[in-house]
Enzyme design. Sequence first.
Site, PDB file in Angstrom:
ATOM      1  CG  ASP A 122      -1.838  -1.209   1.251  1.00  0.00           C
ATOM      2  OD1 ASP A 122      -2.256  -1.649   0.169  1.00  0.00           O
ATOM      3  OD2 ASP A 122      -2.097  -1.732   2.349  1.00  0.00           O
TER       4      ASP A 122
ATOM      5  CG  HIS B 287      -2.033  -1.898  -6.981  1.00  0.00           C
ATOM      6  ND1 HIS B 287      -1.108  -2.348  -7.877  1.00  0.00           N
ATOM      7  CD2 HIS B 287      -1.756  -2.528  -5.821  1.00  0.00           C
ATOM      8  CE1 HIS B 287      -0.308  -3.218  -7.279  1.00  0.00           C
ATOM      9  NE2 HIS B 287      -0.688  -3.345  -6.034  1.00  0.00           N
TER      10      HIS B 287
END
Length: 423
Positions: A13, A41
């Site tokens: 992340d 994403h």
Amino acid sequence: MGVSAICGINWGDEGKGRMVDYLATDADFVIRFQGGNNAGHTVINNYGKHALHHLPSGVFNKNALNIISNGSVVNPEALVYEIEDIKKSIDFNIKLLISERSHVIFPFHLLLDCYEEERLSDKKFGSTKRGIAPVYSDKYMKVGVLMSDLLNKDYLYKRLKSNLDFKNQIITKIYHKPQIKVDEMVDWGYSYGQKLKDYIGNSIPILKDALKNDKKILLEGQLGALRDIEFGIYPYTTSSSPIAGYASSGTSIPPFEIKNVLGVMKAYSTCVGEGPFVTELFDDTADKIREKGKEYGASTGRPRRIGWFDAVASKYGCLVSSATEVAITLLDVLSGFKELKICTEYKIQGNKIKDFPTTQYLEIAKPEYIIMKGWEEDVTSIKKFKNLPENAQKYVLQIEKLIETKIKYISVGPERDQLIIRD
Ligand code: GDP
Ligand code: MG
């Protein structure tokens, strides 16, 4: 034009999707080289805000061929859903190739993830429950099903029969759950194969050609180096290898072609799931960063654990992913703090160390910090490094020194152009 890998340096992340979306605007190929729809994403551009799970972050460039490679694992049901969803936002045909050699995630892989976490109870690893560990286990046990197998019903039956004969023993005798019916799985797999058949193909000659014609190729990693199965915080890792080294076997691109590796790291630390996290914060600072940075998992919605920037872990991430340059993201989230801390060493059993250790030592490591002065100003529309507040510049330069890798990009917001590029 050459080949670049874009890899997470931390626990995931870091903003890989955001960086790939930026770099993909003139790319010819964007390739996910490992992992599955455990990825989330987030990409924000003219087409809106999307959390991509299976699709490479180049899908918004109508000229780029997006490839889900042999190193990846694919849940066909989730992928069909994701394609349909993206189609609503774009005004061109999605250019996608799914490697015939990528492995199929079946519904029983998801069930096995849940059954195993249930069995482990408080010793669980924090699975995203997308069936990733079970499908990669099948791959290495040589009982997996390839995407190409979905297109041949007889062959699919044979592969699933031998897999489920064994797996049903575990499901009924160890987990005490109902057995999986082979015919149902064959029908499921075959029907999704039919839906995806126009996308399934052989990426190897296409990439060979692309290299010959000097096309711009981006290789997108799906998690962070600290979750890498080889070098991460084992066993709190994923089941594949998101470092740049794997981008070669995960795609068939020769290792010597990958000249550029962009390591993506956050200006502070976050971590989803279990495992040691040395700089973790439990106070108001953590809540403030979590709310400001919207630190909730894009795939699971789980609140992310928050910590100060960890230079020991990040330098190690750069090392094992062979980062040639770095993008530091979410710097804007740190505006408004009087002081910021950076962990420069770990203290373990009375010794100070700078090299990232194995998990048993991480579990007892204590962070040693330096304190940096913060800044008040909003930085979200700044385009040049010299225009950042002086203390923000110092913070970035201090990190650059500690990780021993050039910081080329500084992201100051989630949108494509909220980016500072340093020469
Ligand atoms: P990935 O899995 O590495 O692609 O990262 P995620 O998308 O899961 O998480 C990154 C989050 O940070 C997303 O919500 C992005 O929209 C957001 N983001 C990325 N870069 C920036 C930035 O520079 N500033 C802010 N405020 N948010 C960012
Ligand atoms: Mg993510």
